[in-house]
Write a protein that holds these residues in place. Structure first.
Motif, PDB file in Angstrom:
ATOM      1  N   TYR A 123       0.825  -1.195   0.000  1.00 49.66           N
ATOM      2  CA  TYR A 123       0.000   0.000   0.000  1.00 49.66           C
ATOM      3  C   TYR A 123       0.869   1.259   0.000  1.00 49.66           C
ATOM      4  CZ  TYR A 123       1.142   0.609   4.969  1.00 49.66           C
ATOM      5  OH  TYR A 123       1.802   0.789   6.146  1.00 49.66           O
ATOM      6  N   LEU A 133      -2.505   7.806   0.477  1.00 44.64           N
ATOM      7  CA  LEU A 133      -3.053   8.723  -0.516  1.00 44.64           C
ATOM      8  C   LEU A 133      -3.024  10.176  -0.060  1.00 44.64           C
ATOM      9  CD1 LEU A 133      -6.207   6.831  -1.832  1.00 44.64           C
ATOM     10  CD2 LEU A 133      -4.183   7.445  -3.147  1.00 44.64           C
ATOM     11  N   GLN A 141      -5.291   7.579   4.505  1.00 46.09           N
ATOM     12  CA  GLN A 141      -5.972   6.662   3.591  1.00 46.09           C
ATOM     13  C   GLN A 141      -4.945   5.817   2.825  1.00 46.09           C
ATOM     14  OE1 GLN A 141      -8.400   9.128   1.071  1.00 46.09           O
ATOM     15  NE2 GLN A 141      -9.234  10.270   2.811  1.00 46.09           N
ATOM     16  N   ARG A 142      -5.090   4.506   2.916  1.00 44.72           N
ATOM     17  CA  ARG A 142      -4.188   3.593   2.229  1.00 44.72           C
ATOM     18  C   ARG A 142      -4.798   3.143   0.896  1.00 44.72           C
ATOM     19  NH1 ARG A 142      -3.580   2.513   7.643  1.00 44.72           N
ATOM     20  NH2 ARG A 142      -1.445   2.189   8.424  1.00 44.72           N
ATOM     21  N   GLU A 143      -3.945   3.087  -0.113  1.00 42.17           N
ATOM     22  CA  GLU A 143      -4.359   2.531  -1.392  1.00 42.17           C
ATOM     23  C   GLU A 143      -3.542   1.268  -1.625  1.00 42.17           C
ATOM     24  OE1 GLU A 143      -3.408   3.784  -5.841  1.00 42.17           O
ATOM     25  OE2 GLU A 143      -5.023   5.014  -5.005  1.00 42.17           O
ATOM     26  N   TYR A 144      -4.222   0.119  -1.721  1.00 44.66           N
ATOM     27  CA  TYR A 144      -3.537  -1.159  -1.901  1.00 44.66           C
ATOM     28  C   TYR A 144      -3.395  -1.456  -3.393  1.00 44.66           C
ATOM     29  CZ  TYR A 144      -4.007  -1.995   3.076  1.00 44.66           C
ATOM     30  OH  TYR A 144      -3.903  -1.889   4.450  1.00 44.66           O
ATOM     31  N   GLN A 145      -2.233  -1.960  -3.757  1.00 43.32           N
ATOM     32  CA  GLN A 145      -1.964  -2.240  -5.162  1.00 43.32           C
ATOM     33  C   GLN A 145      -1.131  -3.507  -5.297  1.00 43.32           C
ATOM     34  OE1 GLN A 145      -0.261   0.984  -7.381  1.00 43.32           O
ATOM     35  NE2 GLN A 145      -1.851   2.452  -6.814  1.00 43.32           N
TER      36      GLN A 145
END
Length: 396
Positions: free
Chosen positions: A137, A140, A153-157
């Motif tokens: 992650y 953001l 806010q975490r964005e997982y990829q």
């Protein structure tokens, strides 16, 4: 932005090594084979990992097993950790980048990639990017980090297992630390200058914004600065006048067949000389000045053995130019065998390498009581190096 420390584990001859409180001008000495080129290649390796991927960066260096320290179990990881200071949302922070590379089932993978920094002076660092084996992650809303009670806010990829997360995420400004570190790596300059490639006429079309690693576009870069930054070019000419006796002017000249050459004016002669007829030292000094006075300077320069082809008296002058570049905000790493060059640098700027039983250790001159005492009495670093007073390092 400045690199403050480097830690290496299982990276070729560096089994467990670190350099802390790095100065803006960092000079590294050591015997042949002690690991100077390997140390500098850390920067080249990271740049290749970013440009291509980790697997390819390892392949051009012989593969994972060749890069892993000798005698280390193949299940272990190669680790690189760099700490650097940078402005994040208006506050200077110490940012840490950690990269762990391993091999599983014959495939190279990024076992861990972390980018972290602290909210303040105290407390644990917060991970703004955290990936393992191609999954992880990134934060953001990094701009909200300093706000109380603000949830991040975490964005997982998912990414390729041998790729760097900062390669993709660093393209987006909303990932501020990742973007800044990517730009730092992309703009590193690791010099591999070749006199024969810098000489002669060149096609007038090509890369002209920055001097290439080999210097083969010197004429194009000089022309760009001459035409678009005349005040900067005049500073380069003035520096050449001061550093190289006899030189009074330099001009990039476009020939009738649309090629570029460099014209050097010597005060002893009426007609100028083209670059193929001036000394190696003159060409090299001019190339260094073009690099050091770049209108869009590199945040980091790595230069190995700048003394080659230069007359000893010019080395003091060159060290002054390196330091001036560092004082303007860049950072310069230099390796050298020259006592003349070392005589121009300070105790705090010098590190030396020793190699024992296949592994390299790094020492700092200011931490050695004997060297510190000699310098306090007026001795110069080059004299001390020449007389073998750097413990465990052969000056020859």
């Amino acid at each position: 932005m400045r690199i403050e420390s480097i830690r290496l584990k299982n990276y070729k001859s560096f089994k467990a090594t670190e350099m802390n409180e790095l100065p803006r001008l960092c000079v590294v000495v050591g015997a042949n084979g002690s690991g100077k080129s390997t140390l500098f290649d850390v920067f080249g390796f990271l740049k290749d990992c970013l440009t291509y991927n980790v697997r390819q960066a390892l392949q051009v260096r012989g593969g994972f097993r060749e890069m892993l320290s000798r005698g280390v179990d193949g299940a272990e990881s190669i680790e690189l950790e760099i700490k650097f200071r940078m402005d994040v949302i208006g506050v200077e922070r110490l940012v840490t980048y950690l990269l762990e590379i391993g091999q599983e089932d014959g495939q190279v993978i990024v076992r861990r990639e972390i980018l972290r920094y602290k909210r303040g002076r105290y407390g644990s660092p917060f991970h703004f990017l955290d990936f393992s084996g191609g999954e992880g992650y990134a934060i953001l809303n990094e701009e909200d980090f300093g706000k109380e009670n603000e949830e991040l806010q975490r964005e997982y990829q998912e990414i390729s297992r041998d790729g760097l997360a900062i390669k993709g995420l660093g393209q987006f400004t909303r990932f501020q630390a990742a973007s800044a570190f990517r730009q730092l790596i992309e703009n590193w300059h690791i010099s591999d200058f070749h006199i024969n490639r810098a000489r002669g006429s060149k096609e007038a079309l090509g890369e002209f914004e920055h001097l290439s690693i080999t210097g083969d576009n010197l004429q194009l870069v000089a022309r760009n600065i001459h035409d678009n930054y005349p005040e900067v070019f005049q500073k380069i000419v003035n520096a050449m006048k001061h550093r190289v006796p006899g030189v009074t002017d330099i001009k990039p000249v476009l020939t009738q067949d649309n090629r570029l050459i460099l014209s050097f004016q010597d005060d002893a002669f009426k007609d100028p000389f083209i670059d193929s007829r001036v000394s190696d030292g003159t060409i090299k000094m001019f190339a260094f000045l073009v690099l050091l006075y770049d209108p869009s300077p590199h945040p980091l320069l790595c230069i190995e053995e700048p003394e080659n082809q230069l007359y000893p008296s010019l080395l003091w002058e060159l060290a002054e130019e390196f330091r001036a570049y560092a004082e303007r905000g860049g950072q310069v790493f230099v390796s050298s065998h020259s006592p003349d060059f070392l005589n121009a640098v300070d105790l705090d700027e010098v590190f030396w390498l020793t190699k024992e039983k296949g592994y390299t250790s790094i020492f700092r001159a200011r931490d050695n009581a004997q060297l510190k005492a000699f310098v306090a009495e007026g001795d110069q670093m080059g004299y001390l190096w020449k007389h073998g007073l750097f413990p465990g390092a052969d000056p020859l």
